[in-house]
Design an enzyme around this catalytic site. Structure first.
Site, PDB file in Angstrom:
ATOM      1  N   ARG A   1      18.620  29.259  31.039  1.00  0.00           N
ATOM      2  CA  ARG A   1      17.342  29.768  31.539  1.00  0.00           C
ATOM      3  C   ARG A   1      17.509  30.575  32.830  1.00  0.00           C
ATOM      4  O   ARG A   1      16.781  31.550  33.061  1.00  0.00           O
ATOM      5  CB  ARG A   1      16.394  28.575  31.765  1.00  0.00           C
ATOM      6  CG  ARG A   1      15.057  28.945  32.355  1.00  0.00           C
ATOM      7  CD  ARG A   1      14.010  27.845  32.148  1.00  0.00           C
ATOM      8  NE  ARG A   1      14.487  26.514  32.407  1.00  0.00           N
ATOM      9  CZ  ARG A   1      14.101  25.759  33.452  1.00  0.00           C
ATOM     10  NH1 ARG A   1      13.248  26.223  34.327  1.00  0.00           N
ATOM     11  NH2 ARG A   1      14.562  24.528  33.590  1.00  0.00           N
TER      12      ARG A   1
ATOM     13  N   ASN B   1      50.740  54.669  56.431  1.00  0.00           N
ATOM     14  CA  ASN B   1      49.500  54.303  57.117  1.00  0.00           C
ATOM     15  C   ASN B   1      48.317  54.550  56.192  1.00  0.00           C
ATOM     16  O   ASN B   1      47.878  55.676  56.012  1.00  0.00           O
ATOM     17  CB  ASN B   1      49.347  55.135  58.389  1.00  0.00           C
ATOM     18  CG  ASN B   1      49.144  54.272  59.618  1.00  0.00           C
ATOM     19  OD1 ASN B   1      48.601  53.186  59.524  1.00  0.00           O
ATOM     20  ND2 ASN B   1      49.585  54.757  60.761  1.00  0.00           N
TER      21      ASN B   1
ATOM     22  N   GLU C   1      48.250  44.839  67.684  1.00  0.00           N
ATOM     23  CA  GLU C   1      47.375  44.768  66.508  1.00  0.00           C
ATOM     24  C   GLU C   1      46.784  43.360  66.468  1.00  0.00           C
ATOM     25  O   GLU C   1      47.246  42.488  65.739  1.00  0.00           O
ATOM     26  CB  GLU C   1      48.166  45.119  65.255  1.00  0.00           C
ATOM     27  CG  GLU C   1      48.716  46.537  65.332  1.00  0.00           C
ATOM     28  CD  GLU C   1      49.866  46.817  64.381  1.00  0.00           C
ATOM     29  OE1 GLU C   1      50.196  45.921  63.568  1.00  0.00           O
ATOM     30  OE2 GLU C   1      50.432  47.915  64.466  1.00  0.00           O
TER      31      GLU C   1
END
Length: 509
Positions: free
Chosen positions: A282, A195, A414
């Site tokens: 530039r 984890n 999840e």
């Protein structure tokens, strides 16, 4: 002897990660970290019998399933086995070493409840060259890098695979080969090992170091090209950039201004009729500077992550609690990795435009077509510019963010993920492409500036030119430049190109 990085869980730096992951510096646990880890373990063990995620429950959607105490160790072992299902080519060695270091440092904070012996074995594997074989695909960056970290952890218990001195071995044989023994993991230790965000963080840490060098090298390449194209130094005048005080813009402009100091080439055309240069020259401070500002954001995020606790649940010593939360979520790193890729892609993009101006006789201010004599018989730098264009085009595809995607996992438990691993893998490819694109500009610029002899460029530019010539001889007649490009790209990555200029004019911003 390589120096040793002391892991406290509190003060690991990007430079430390680079030293261990790339240069093989050693690591060791600090005594205060050992004390905190022991205290966290004691607190965890004191809560024996309480309903605690990952200790006596299943994982993900199985959080409601109780696991009896007598199966606590078996639960952790099966966690490692079940989660080690990554696919694809392995991560680069330096990423694996970085992840090992970062996992040990995270555990050293004392928020995970891992035994000291477990972390010591991980550190010893790192120091003795036991490199777990970790497939690079399979992490969605939600509960951290579950699949990669499971592959990383398996050799600690004598399973999985690892490489020792270039030989791929079983985890058990790899440990035996270097005189180490596997451990038996206790309750929660498997979860503590898998984890976390350490593969995302490892890629991000290494990526930030490379991107910082790339940004400074872009200033070197721009200065070299500006000299070769007989451009103006006035666009880099400090007062101009004080009027728009963006940090990165001022840094980039200041670098180029210093690199051009003392240039006879610039002085020779001060009063020419050309009023303005093309944007790739530039406006380089504005573009390079915006990229630097993105890298500031990425670095700030990663620097915090290196010393963060990203486990779940967390053992909170001061509160005397074990709390389930979401520090493992990779969204901060996913964003950081995506903007890192964007910055590197843009540095390569503007570099390729400068290379085009160097080789194109319609734009190159009188330089020979494709920077070679006897054009026709020789193609010179015609095809290296093709290569730069190909690399830049690929980067445009890879710069599409992974961090805005999400596919729910674990049966909806999840339900939002970061895709940070994909962001990291893309970022590393973009960086490699950008280093090669900048290498092509440096090679073309070094070739071009020699046509302006005996006029000499600025001191910093001269140093860069000299370094490039140690890696690639002047192109007089056609030869393959592949190896030359790779050598210069490696020198960009290692910081050697940057160091060549800094030895002459001091440290660049």
């Amino acid at each position: 002897m390589p120096r040793s990085i002391v892991l406290t869980g509190e003060d690991l730096t990007l430079a430390d990660v680079w030293e261990v992951a790339v240069h093989g510096a050693l690591a060791e646990l600090a005594d205060p970290a050992r004390d905190r880890m022991r205290a966290a373990r004691e607190l965890l063990d004191s809560m024996h019998g309480e309903h605690t995620y990952g200790v006596n429950t299943g994982f993900g959607r199985f959080v409601s399933e109780h696991v009896p105490d007598e199966l606590a160790e078996e639960l952790q072992l099966r966690l490692l086995r079940s989660h080690a299902c990554g696919v694809g080519e392995p991560y680069p060695d330096e990423v694996v070493r970085g992840a090992m270091l970062l996992r040990a440092n995270a555990l050293a904070k004392g928020y995970s409840g891992a035994h000291v012996a477990t972390v010591e074995l991980l550190v010893e594997c790192l120091n003795r060259g036991v490199l777990p074989v970790v497939p690079s695909r399979g992490s969605v960056g939600a509960s951290g890098d579950l699949a990669p970290l499971a592959h990383l952890a398996l050799p600690l218990v004598g399973e999985g695979e690892a490489v020792v001195e270039g030989e791929r071995l079983s985890g058990a044989e790899a440990l035996r080969r270097v005189g180490l023994n596997p451990i038996r993991i206790a309750s929660k230790e498997g979860l503590s090992l898998v984890n976390g965000t350490q593969f995302m963080a490892g890629m991000a840490a290494l990526g930030v170091v490379r991107a910082r060098r790339l940004a400074r090298t872009a200033d070197l390449a721009c200065a070299l090209s500006l000299e070769a194209l007989q451009g103006s130094r006035t666009s880099f005048t400090p007062a101009v950039h004080r009027s728009r005080p963006l940090k990165g813009q001022g840094e980039a402009a200041g670098n180029v201004w210093r690199l051009l100091e003392g240039s006879a080439i610039i002085e020779s055309h001060r009063w020419c009729d050309k009023v303005q240069d093309a944007y790739s020259l530039r406006c380089a401070p504005q573009v390079h500077g915006a990229c630097r500002d993105l890298l500031d954001y990425a670095e700030a995020t990663v620097a915090v992550e290196l010393n963060s606790a990203t486990d779940n649940p967390l053992v909170l010593l001061e509160e005397g609690e074990i709390v389930s939360a979401g520090n493992f979520h990779g969204q901060p790193l996913a964003f950081a990795l995506d903007v890192l890729a964007m910055a590197a892609a843009e540095l390569a993009s503007i570099s390729e435009r400068r290379t085009e101006r160097l080789v194109n006789p319609s734009l190159s201010e009188g330089l020979p077509p494709f920077l070679v004599r006897e054009g026709g018989l020789n193609s010179g730098f015609m095809i290296p510019q093709y290569v730069a264009a190909a690399l830049v085009s690929e980067n445009k595809v890879l710069a599409h963010p992974a961090s805005v995607d999400s596919i729910p996992t674990s049966a909806g438990q999840e339900d939002h993920v970061s895709m940070g691993n994909a962001a990291g893998l893309k970022a590393l490819v973009v960086l490699g492409n950008a280093e090669r694109a900048l290498a092509i500009e440096l090679l073309a610029g070094a070739q071009a500036i020699e046509f302006l002899a005996p006029l000499r460029p600025g001191e910093g530019v001269r140093a860069v030119h000299a370094l490039v010539r140690t890696l690639s001889e002047r192109l007089v007649e056609d030869r393959s430049l592949s190896a030359d490009i790779e050598r210069v790209a490696d020198a960009i990555r290692s910081g050697a190109v940057l160091e060549s200029a800094e030895r002459e004019i001091g440290v660049l911003a």
